[in-house]
Write a protein that holds these residues in place. Structure first.
Motif: not given
Length: 160
Positions: A126-144
């Motif tokens: 299932p595709l992530p929701t906009v909120w899941e993408i937004f919150s993942a980016n607020l946590e700092g995605p991946g190695y950076l």
């Protein structure tokens, strides 16, 4: 304090321009930078060394845990050196720093989100929701993730 050696560069018109602001170096901070570099390299080497369950696994886990101080040390250095500059704090200097940190973070976020979404599509999940993408980016995605942390600390520094 040891005086910073003069660093110069030849410009396109042939004149010589200074690359430093003339502030004195602090040898302890240079040593911390070297230790942080070694720690980050160790984290990456340890991640690929050996196999899970071999006799050296406990040593690798211990060294990995000890080396995790590397990135926080860079964050500390960034804050100390940003606040220590000879130039007085200014809005334009803060905005310049936010742009310098924000541009790579935005590029990496776009790459990370693209890879994440393409992996989900290939796996048929299932595709992530906009909120899941937004919150993942607020946590700092991946190695950076540390770029987001530095952005947040820089914004806080400007606010103070």
């Amino acid at each position: 304090m040891v005086a910073r050696p003069a660093m110069t560069a030849v410009t396109s018109d042939g004149s010589v321009a200074g690359l430093t602001d003339g502030a004195a170096r602090i040898p302890a901070l240079d040593l911390l930078r070297v230790a942080a570099i070694a720690a980050v390299i160790a984290i990456h080497v340890i991640a690929w060394a050996g196999a899970e369950g071999d006799e050296a696994e406990s040593w690798r886990r211990t060294l990995d845990a000890l080396a995790r101080v590397g990135v926080p040390a860079f964050v500390l250095l960034s804050g100390v050196l940003f606040g220590r500059s000879d130039a007085p704090p200014s809005r334009s200097r803060g905005i310049h720093r936010l742009l310098r940190l924000g541009a790579p973070w935005l590029v990496w976020s776009a790459v990370f989100n693209g890879l994440w979404l393409s992996t989900v599509l290939v796996q048929g999940g299932p595709l992530p929701t906009v909120w899941e993408i937004f919150s993942a980016n607020l946590e700092g995605p991946g190695y950076l993730y540390f770029l987001l942390l530095l952005l947040q600390l820089s914004a806080l520094f400007m606010a103070l």
